[in-house]
Motif scaffolding. Structure first.
Motif, PDB file in Angstrom:
ATOM      1  N   ILE A   5       1.980  -1.627  -5.111  1.00 43.78           N
ATOM      2  CA  ILE A   5       2.327  -2.990  -5.472  1.00 43.78           C
ATOM      3  C   ILE A   5       1.148  -3.893  -5.091  1.00 43.78           C
ATOM      4  O   ILE A   5       0.615  -3.790  -3.986  1.00 43.78           O
ATOM      5  CB  ILE A   5       3.586  -3.479  -4.702  1.00 43.78           C
ATOM      6  N   LEU A   6       0.753  -4.773  -6.015  1.00 37.74           N
ATOM      7  CA  LEU A   6      -0.251  -5.796  -5.701  1.00 37.74           C
ATOM      8  C   LEU A   6       0.477  -7.118  -5.551  1.00 37.74           C
ATOM      9  O   LEU A   6       1.155  -7.570  -6.477  1.00 37.74           O
ATOM     10  CB  LEU A   6      -1.311  -5.883  -6.799  1.00 37.74           C
ATOM     11  N   VAL A   7       0.347  -7.723  -4.368  1.00 37.34           N
ATOM     12  CA  VAL A   7       0.953  -9.019  -4.065  1.00 37.34           C
ATOM     13  C   VAL A   7      -0.154 -10.067  -4.156  1.00 37.34           C
ATOM     14  O   VAL A   7      -1.179  -9.954  -3.474  1.00 37.34           O
ATOM     15  CB  VAL A   7       1.585  -9.026  -2.660  1.00 37.34           C
ATOM     16  N   VAL A   8       0.079 -11.084  -4.997  1.00 41.02           N
ATOM     17  CA  VAL A   8      -0.918 -12.130  -5.207  1.00 41.02           C
ATOM     18  C   VAL A   8      -0.307 -13.476  -4.848  1.00 41.02           C
ATOM     19  O   VAL A   8       0.632 -13.935  -5.497  1.00 41.02           O
ATOM     20  CB  VAL A   8      -1.406 -12.156  -6.673  1.00 41.02           C
ATOM     21  N   ASP A   9      -0.843 -14.091  -3.799  1.00 44.40           N
ATOM     22  CA  ASP A   9      -0.393 -15.409  -3.351  1.00 44.40           C
ATOM     23  C   ASP A   9      -1.518 -16.001  -2.526  1.00 44.40           C
ATOM     24  O   ASP A   9      -2.156 -15.279  -1.752  1.00 44.40           O
ATOM     25  CB  ASP A   9       0.894 -15.286  -2.522  1.00 44.40           C
ATOM     26  N   ASP A  10      -1.763 -17.290  -2.667  1.00 43.17           N
ATOM     27  CA  ASP A  10      -2.849 -17.918  -1.915  1.00 43.17           C
ATOM     28  C   ASP A  10      -2.472 -18.222  -0.466  1.00 43.17           C
ATOM     29  O   ASP A  10      -3.316 -18.649   0.314  1.00 43.17           O
ATOM     30  CB  ASP A  10      -3.361 -19.173  -2.619  1.00 43.17           C
ATOM     31  N   LEU A  33      -5.587 -12.928  -2.471  1.00 42.40           N
ATOM     32  CA  LEU A  33      -5.304 -14.312  -2.107  1.00 42.40           C
ATOM     33  C   LEU A  33      -5.720 -15.312  -3.183  1.00 42.40           C
ATOM     34  O   LEU A  33      -5.552 -16.515  -3.005  1.00 42.40           O
ATOM     35  CB  LEU A  33      -5.985 -14.666  -0.780  1.00 42.40           C
ATOM     36  N   ASP A  34      -6.284 -14.812  -4.289  1.00 46.10           N
ATOM     37  CA  ASP A  34      -6.656 -15.706  -5.382  1.00 46.10           C
ATOM     38  C   ASP A  34      -6.629 -14.926  -6.691  1.00 46.10           C
ATOM     39  O   ASP A  34      -6.629 -13.693  -6.706  1.00 46.10           O
ATOM     40  CB  ASP A  34      -8.030 -16.335  -5.151  1.00 46.10           C
ATOM     41  N   GLY A  35      -6.607 -15.677  -7.780  1.00 43.91           N
ATOM     42  CA  GLY A  35      -6.482 -15.072  -9.093  1.00 43.91           C
ATOM     43  C   GLY A  35      -7.647 -14.196  -9.494  1.00 43.91           C
ATOM     44  O   GLY A  35      -7.460 -13.133 -10.099  1.00 43.91           O
ATOM     45  N   GLU A  36      -8.870 -14.629  -9.187  1.00 45.35           N
ATOM     46  CA  GLU A  36     -10.036 -13.833  -9.572  1.00 45.35           C
ATOM     47  C   GLU A  36     -10.041 -12.477  -8.884  1.00 45.35           C
ATOM     48  O   GLU A  36     -10.320 -11.458  -9.506  1.00 45.35           O
ATOM     49  CB  GLU A  36     -11.335 -14.608  -9.284  1.00 45.35           C
ATOM     50  N   SER A  37      -9.736 -12.459  -7.592  1.00 50.29           N
ATOM     51  CA  SER A  37      -9.654 -11.187  -6.865  1.00 50.29           C
ATOM     52  C   SER A  37      -8.554 -10.309  -7.445  1.00 50.29           C
ATOM     53  O   SER A  37      -8.730  -9.102  -7.590  1.00 50.29           O
ATOM     54  CB  SER A  37      -9.367 -11.424  -5.382  1.00 50.29           C
ATOM     55  N   ALA A  38      -7.423 -10.927  -7.781  1.00 49.93           N
ATOM     56  CA  ALA A  38      -6.304 -10.167  -8.333  1.00 49.93           C
ATOM     57  C   ALA A  38      -6.698  -9.498  -9.644  1.00 49.93           C
ATOM     58  O   ALA A  38      -6.443  -8.305  -9.835  1.00 49.93           O
ATOM     59  CB  ALA A  38      -5.102 -11.082  -8.542  1.00 49.93           C
ATOM     60  N   VAL A  39      -7.331 -10.250 -10.540  1.00 53.67           N
ATOM     61  CA  VAL A  39      -7.722  -9.686 -11.833  1.00 53.67           C
ATOM     62  C   VAL A  39      -8.716  -8.548 -11.630  1.00 53.67           C
ATOM     63  O   VAL A  39      -8.602  -7.490 -12.247  1.00 53.67           O
ATOM     64  CB  VAL A  39      -8.282 -10.774 -12.774  1.00 53.67           C
ATOM     65  N   ARG A  40      -9.665  -8.744 -10.748  1.00 51.21           N
ATOM     66  CA  ARG A  40     -10.655  -7.694 -10.459  1.00 51.21           C
ATOM     67  C   ARG A  40      -9.959  -6.429  -9.939  1.00 51.21           C
ATOM     68  O   ARG A  40     -10.237  -5.320 -10.401  1.00 51.21           O
ATOM     69  CB  ARG A  40     -11.692  -8.205  -9.451  1.00 51.21           C
ATOM     70  N   MET A  41      -9.027  -6.600  -9.012  1.00 47.00           N
ATOM     71  CA  MET A  41      -8.304  -5.452  -8.455  1.00 47.00           C
ATOM     72  C   MET A  41      -7.462  -4.759  -9.525  1.00 47.00           C
ATOM     73  O   MET A  41      -7.405  -3.529  -9.570  1.00 47.00           O
ATOM     74  CB  MET A  41      -7.427  -5.907  -7.283  1.00 47.00           C
ATOM     75  N   ILE A  42      -6.816  -5.541 -10.382  1.00 45.59           N
ATOM     76  CA  ILE A  42      -5.985  -4.976 -11.442  1.00 45.59           C
ATOM     77  C   ILE A  42      -6.837  -4.157 -12.409  1.00 45.59           C
ATOM     78  O   ILE A  42      -6.459  -3.061 -12.815  1.00 45.59           O
ATOM     79  CB  ILE A  42      -5.215  -6.092 -12.187  1.00 45.59           C
ATOM     80  N   LEU A  43      -7.994  -4.687 -12.771  1.00 45.68           N
ATOM     81  CA  LEU A  43      -8.864  -3.987 -13.717  1.00 45.68           C
ATOM     82  C   LEU A  43      -9.460  -2.722 -13.112  1.00 45.68           C
ATOM     83  O   LEU A  43      -9.604  -1.710 -13.805  1.00 45.68           O
ATOM     84  CB  LEU A  43      -9.984  -4.912 -14.198  1.00 45.68           C
ATOM     85  N   ASN A  58      -8.008 -22.420  -8.781  1.00 46.76           N
ATOM     86  CA  ASN A  58      -8.958 -21.755  -9.692  1.00 46.76           C
ATOM     87  C   ASN A  58      -8.245 -21.050 -10.837  1.00 46.76           C
ATOM     88  O   ASN A  58      -8.168 -21.583 -11.918  1.00 46.76           O
ATOM     89  CB  ASN A  58      -9.890 -20.795  -8.953  1.00 46.76           C
ATOM     90  N   MET A  59      -7.738 -19.865 -10.625  1.00 46.19           N
ATOM     91  CA  MET A  59      -7.008 -19.133 -11.667  1.00 46.19           C
ATOM     92  C   MET A  59      -5.565 -18.993 -11.198  1.00 46.19           C
ATOM     93  O   MET A  59      -5.284 -18.291 -10.236  1.00 46.19           O
ATOM     94  CB  MET A  59      -7.623 -17.756 -11.898  1.00 46.19           C
ATOM     95  N   ASP A  60      -4.652 -19.660 -11.897  1.00 47.77           N
ATOM     96  CA  ASP A  60      -3.259 -19.607 -11.455  1.00 47.77           C
ATOM     97  C   ASP A  60      -2.556 -18.370 -12.022  1.00 47.77           C
ATOM     98  O   ASP A  60      -3.117 -17.601 -12.801  1.00 47.77           O
ATOM     99  CB  ASP A  60      -2.518 -20.890 -11.814  1.00 47.77           C
ATOM    100  N   GLY A  61      -1.314 -18.194 -11.606  1.00 44.35           N
ATOM    101  CA  GLY A  61      -0.549 -17.032 -12.026  1.00 44.35           C
ATOM    102  C   GLY A  61      -0.288 -16.983 -13.523  1.00 44.35           C
ATOM    103  O   GLY A  61      -0.214 -15.907 -14.111  1.00 44.35           O
ATOM    104  N   TRP A  62      -0.156 -18.156 -14.155  1.00 42.45           N
ATOM    105  CA  TRP A  62       0.022 -18.180 -15.608  1.00 42.45           C
ATOM    106  C   TRP A  62      -1.182 -17.531 -16.293  1.00 42.45           C
ATOM    107  O   TRP A  62      -1.022 -16.755 -17.242  1.00 42.45           O
ATOM    108  CB  TRP A  62       0.190 -19.606 -16.123  1.00 42.45           C
TER     109      TRP A  62
END
Length: 150
Positions: A5-10, A33-43, A58-62
């Protein structure tokens, strides 16, 4: 095999609390802790499920949800939105964008593993039906009247 599970929250306190509760339930948990890190981890290494806050700088959840739903390889990634956004418009937007569950803050963190398990146990078709039912409730239609992609 342990589900990741990846948890994304600032808010690091929120991610830590969620991590503890999910790990106690037997899940492997990573945090962003931020959208850019989350996208990188997901990819780099897609998780089995994403728990996503909507309001981040910066990059929100939407934006994150939109990006993954546009990618062929990630389109079916289960996503639980965990947010303080409680207005019907936000819930409608979440269901229309492909959220698989919508949990509003404040919430009971001990209930999150049940939500995660429930979403992971559904097929993509069952998740689509769930979204259509939830959306139908919000907009006052029968489930059959909600478009198949929403």
């Amino acid at each position: 095999m342990m589900k990741r599970i990846l948890v994304v929250d600032d808010d690091p306190l929120v991610t830590r609390l969620l991590k503890i509760n999910l790990e106690m339930a037997g899940f492997g948990v990573e945090e962003a802790l931020d959208g850019e890190s989350a996208v990188r981890m997901i990819l780099e290494n897609p998780p089995d499920l994403l728990v996503l806050d909507l309001m981040m700088p910066n990059m929100d959840g939407w934006d994150i949800l939109r990006k993954i739903r546009e990618m062929e390889d990630l389109r079916e990634l289960p996503v639980i939105l965990l947010t303080a956004r409680v207005h019907d418009e936000d819930l409608i937007r979440g269901w229309e964008m492909g959220a698989d569950d919508y949990i509003t803050k404040p919430f009971n963190p001990m209930q999150l593993p049940d939500h995660v398990t429930s979403v992971l146990n559904r097929t993509p078709e069952e998740r689509l039906d769930w979204r259509r039912r939830e959306l139908a409730k919000l907009i006052g239609l029968n489930q059959d009247e909600v478009p198949a992609d929403g």
